[in-house]
Scaffold this active site. Sequence first.
Site, mmCIF file in Angstrom:
data_model
loop_
_atom_site.group_PDB
_atom_site.id
_atom_site.type_symbol
_atom_site.label_atom_id
_atom_site.label_comp_id
_atom_site.label_asym_id
_atom_site.label_seq_id
_atom_site.Cartn_x
_atom_site.Cartn_y
_atom_site.Cartn_z
ATOM 1 N N PRO A 13 0.776 -1.218 0.000
ATOM 2 C CA PRO A 13 0.000 0.000 0.000
ATOM 3 C C PRO A 13 0.815 1.280 0.000
ATOM 4 O O PRO A 13 1.877 1.372 0.596
ATOM 5 C CB PRO A 13 -0.783 -0.095 1.302
ATOM 6 C CG PRO A 13 -0.197 -1.216 2.073
ATOM 7 C CD PRO A 13 1.006 -1.675 1.366
ATOM 8 N N GLU A 14 0.248 2.248 -0.648
ATOM 9 C CA GLU A 14 0.723 3.612 -0.546
ATOM 10 C C GLU A 14 -0.299 4.342 0.343
ATOM 11 O O GLU A 14 -1.182 3.714 0.915
ATOM 12 C CB GLU A 14 0.801 4.245 -1.941
ATOM 13 C CG GLU A 14 1.699 3.447 -2.886
ATOM 14 C CD GLU A 14 1.823 4.047 -4.275
ATOM 15 O OE1 GLU A 14 1.806 5.280 -4.399
ATOM 16 O OE2 GLU A 14 1.931 3.277 -5.238
ATOM 17 N N LYS B 210 2.723 6.278 4.945
ATOM 18 C CA LYS B 210 2.285 4.906 4.656
ATOM 19 C C LYS B 210 2.210 4.062 5.918
ATOM 20 O O LYS B 210 2.166 2.836 5.850
ATOM 21 C CB LYS B 210 3.249 4.242 3.662
ATOM 22 C CG LYS B 210 3.366 4.957 2.328
ATOM 23 C CD LYS B 210 4.394 4.293 1.428
ATOM 24 C CE LYS B 210 4.706 5.169 0.242
ATOM 25 N NZ LYS B 210 5.835 4.657 -0.559
ATOM 26 N N ARG C 84 12.657 1.289 -10.988
ATOM 27 C CA ARG C 84 11.206 1.271 -10.797
ATOM 28 C C ARG C 84 10.555 1.563 -12.142
ATOM 29 O O ARG C 84 10.988 2.477 -12.866
ATOM 30 C CB ARG C 84 10.745 2.348 -9.783
ATOM 31 C CG ARG C 84 11.428 2.325 -8.418
ATOM 32 C CD ARG C 84 11.272 1.027 -7.659
ATOM 33 N NE ARG C 84 9.911 0.654 -7.337
ATOM 34 C CZ ARG C 84 9.265 1.059 -6.241
ATOM 35 N NH1 ARG C 84 9.823 1.885 -5.375
ATOM 36 N NH2 ARG C 84 8.037 0.644 -6.012
#
Length: 287
Positions: free
Chosen positions: A2-3, A58, A276
């Site tokens: 999750p962000e 987060k 990324r």
Amino acid sequence: MPELPEVEIVKQSLIKGVQFKKITDVIIKNRNLRFKIEKNLKNKILNKNINNIYRKSKYLILKFDKNEFLIIHFGMSGTLHKIKDNNKIKTNLSFYHLKNLPKKHNHVYFIFKNFKIIYNDPRRFGFIKYFNSHQKLNNFFKNYGPDPFEKSFNIEYLKKKLKDKKKNIKNLLLDQKFISGIGNIYANEILFYSKINPLKKGENISNYEINKILKISKSVLNKAIKKGGSSIRDFKNSKGKEGSFQEEFAVYDREKKNCKSRNCNSKIIKINISNRSTYICNYCQKK
DNA sequence: AAGAGGCCCTGATAGC
DNA sequence: TGCTATCAGGGCCTCT
């Protein structure tokens, strides 16, 4: 996993289901996470009441009575699950993220009177830490930049931080010391809507673009929260209350698909920035 | 001292 | 089918 939006959803679920409840037992099945879960965690939180639940970037923060805190970070693959004792198979779907409790990688069982909360994390990049004072909690976060919804995330802050920065804006958005809460999905989305090329250096970001980042980071994250966050990969086919923001991605995971901007005929391309995946429309996000 | 990349770990999927 | 390689919502650590 999750962000910021996904953690926010977990927080909201927990407020409904766990706030003001007392932990009656803690079973640690596997202490190995990014940092080892401390051996005596159980003794520290046993029989304690969760009196508030927050989110900071987060991180999920559980506050007990008397300024004791438990922070949970989900890394890439951490999830929480609520299991009702009166029906061992049925899971409570109000909890992000998975429909069913996985068989493997259940690290911690937090036992309450009529239910259990289970922390699962296959990749073990998440962690759980306990603090017994406000000061220690604050100290943990002292190197973190503001979360995009905090007042200190403003024009002056961004101007100051971007000045003379050689780092590209994509990596800056992912740098939690700079802004905390944004991860790879939302960094891609924010830059697309801001019409900024992710490779543009911090020092070259104009005031106009700073304003875009300020405004759009909030709007993208808020929209994602409204949609219940993003549920992708192994979660994407599950039904229930998981998020649906993945259906609205403008660029993330949309390689070779059409750009969603009006009057743009370009295709989204995928490039690599610091290992990324980075998705851009070369036409809308010119350098 | 800032910035880039390696690495921690498991699991899903694509390609042969 | 069964290999192998690549990739994944993160971030700490090391090297330059």
